[in-house]
Design a protein around this motif. Structure first.
Motif, short mmCIF file in Angstrom:
data_model
loop_
_atom_site.label_atom_id
_atom_site.label_comp_id
_atom_site.label_asym_id
_atom_site.label_seq_id
_atom_site.Cartn_x
_atom_site.Cartn_y
_atom_site.Cartn_z
N LEU A 1 35.18 24.24 24.38
CA LEU A 1 36.01 24.24 25.60
C LEU A 1 36.39 25.66 25.99
O LEU A 1 36.30 26.05 27.17
CB LEU A 1 37.27 23.41 25.36
N ARG A 2 36.78 26.46 25.00
CA ARG A 2 37.19 27.85 25.25
C ARG A 2 36.05 28.68 25.83
O ARG A 2 36.26 29.53 26.70
CB ARG A 2 37.70 28.47 23.93
N HIS A 3 34.82 28.44 25.37
CA HIS A 3 33.68 29.24 25.80
C HIS A 3 32.88 28.58 26.93
O HIS A 3 31.82 29.07 27.31
CB HIS A 3 32.76 29.52 24.61
N GLY A 4 33.39 27.46 27.44
CA GLY A 4 32.73 26.81 28.57
C GLY A 4 31.40 26.16 28.25
O GLY A 4 30.53 26.04 29.12
N HIS A 5 31.23 25.72 27.00
CA HIS A 5 29.96 25.12 26.58
C HIS A 5 30.06 23.61 26.39
O HIS A 5 29.14 22.99 25.84
CB HIS A 5 29.50 25.75 25.25
N LEU A 6 31.15 23.02 26.85
CA LEU A 6 31.35 21.59 26.62
C LEU A 6 30.26 20.75 27.29
O LEU A 6 29.88 19.69 26.79
CB LEU A 6 32.73 21.17 27.14
N ARG A 7 29.75 21.24 28.40
CA ARG A 7 28.70 20.50 29.12
C ARG A 7 27.39 20.44 28.32
O ARG A 7 26.52 19.61 28.61
CB ARG A 7 28.42 21.17 30.46
N LYS A 8 27.24 21.32 27.33
CA LYS A 8 26.03 21.32 26.51
C LYS A 8 26.01 20.19 25.48
O LYS A 8 24.99 19.92 24.86
CB LYS A 8 25.88 22.66 25.79
N VAL A 9 27.16 19.53 25.27
CA VAL A 9 27.25 18.45 24.29
C VAL A 9 26.77 17.16 24.95
O VAL A 9 27.52 16.51 25.68
CB VAL A 9 28.70 18.29 23.76
N ARG A 10 25.53 16.79 24.69
CA ARG A 10 24.93 15.59 25.30
C ARG A 10 24.69 14.57 24.19
O ARG A 10 23.74 14.68 23.41
CB ARG A 10 23.62 15.96 25.99
N PHE A 11 25.56 13.55 24.13
CA PHE A 11 25.53 12.60 23.02
C PHE A 11 24.30 11.68 23.06
O PHE A 11 23.86 11.19 22.03
CB PHE A 11 26.81 11.77 23.01
N LYS A 12 23.75 11.42 24.24
CA LYS A 12 22.64 10.47 24.33
C LYS A 12 21.28 11.11 24.03
O LYS A 12 20.30 10.40 23.84
CB LYS A 12 22.61 9.85 25.74
#
Length: 310
Positions: free
Chosen positions: A59-70
């Motif tokens: 979240l701090r580094h703006g990489h949350l969108r890279k977490v793709r669970f599917k």
């Protein structure tokens, strides 16, 4: 004007910081086990804490969108359930019966199982040096078992602990082998690797949550809660982030040698804080297992590099 740190030196700083933190894990877990704390609770809670650390980091580094669970969900579930959840469960249960140093030594049997997976799944035949490494590793286990009378405060279920320790090495081998399949395309980008770890740890925390319902004593004293929280934040969270930054800056063969130093840090911490007494069987057996693990890892990584160049 500040002097910039050389990338290799910076990588070593990251690596040793991670190794030091992992070296605390075994003694901290052993302390909780000796205090009678429910190790199922310890196992589950540390993953929730670790997943929370990864969440804050991404979240701090703006990489949350890279977490793709599917994405590659079947392989992700295999890694999370067998390579992380079962590995951690067996690791913490083994600490009930064996010193943390011995548990770490047995977990370093993982390259043996990685070699076995390579043969069974990819039909890569082992070379002579790899077979010799296998003999060294299993010879180390045999030597430790034969010298069991030289361990102080030996648990009555020592052999069961050895069995659990070997299963710990097997499950960690599953993590190493199959996570490489998912991490290799990331080409060492730390932010992508941390996003991968957050996905694995979050799924693992969900899988482990039912363990919180198993009857047993939860941490009660300040130090019991302190070491549980410390394991979750630093060993399950920060150490992985530091290690993956180190991997992006150091040669892979060098990191394979460095990882074996977790046993050294674990041994020193256990001797200082838990009064571990070394014996020649534990030392010699540990050296054999570490040597076998190093040569197996080194040979496999060389082979992977060679195949990638073809």
């Amino acid at each position: 004007m500040t002097k910039e740190i050389h990338p290799h030196r910076l990588g070593l700083i990251y690596a040793f910081a991670a190794l030091f933190l992992w070296g605390i894990h075994g003694p901290a877990g052993r302390y909780l086990a000796l205090q009678g704390v429910n190790m199922y609770v310890v196992t589950a809670l540390r993953f929730w804490l670790g997943a929370f650390v990864f969440f804050l980091y991404t979240l701090r580094h703006g990489h949350l969108r890279k977490v793709r669970f599917k994405e590659r969900i079947k392989l992700v579930l295999l890694i999370a359930f067998v390579g992380v959840a079962l590995n951690s469960l067996f690791y913490h249960l083994t600490l009930i019966y064996l010193p943390g140093t011995l548990v770490m030594i047995l977990e370093n049997l993982s390259p043996v199982f990685v070699l076995a997976f390579s043969f069974l799944l990819e039909r890569i035949r082992p070379r002579f040096v790899e077979l010799l490494s296998l003999a060294l590793s299993f010879g180390g286990v045999l030597l430790i078992v034969l010298g069991k009378e030289h361990f102080e405060d030996l648990h009555s279920l020592f052999y069961f602990g050895i069995f659990l320790g070997i299963i710990t090495g097997l499950t960690f081998g599953v993590y190493v082998y199959f996570s490489a399949v998912l991490v290799r395309p990331l080409r060492g980008r730390p932010e992508d690797i941390v996003a991968f770890l957050m996905k694995i740890f979050t799924i693992t925390a969900l899988i482990m949550s039912p363990l919180l319902l198993i009857p047993g004593r939860w941490p009660q004293s300040f130090w019991e809660w302190f070491w549980l929280i410390e394991m979750g934040i630093f060993q399950s969270g920060a150490a992985y982030i530091l290690w993956n930054y180190a991997l992006s800056l150091l040669p892979t063969n060098e990191t394979s040698i460095l990882f074996l130093m977790t046993i050294l840090f674990t041994t020193v911490n256990e001797m200082l804080f838990l009064g571990l007494k070394l014996n020649r069987f534990l030392v010699t057996g540990g050296i054999l297992i570490m040597a076998g693990g190093y040569f197996l890892t080194r040979r496999r990584k060389k082979r992977v590099v060679t195949e990638a160049m073809i």
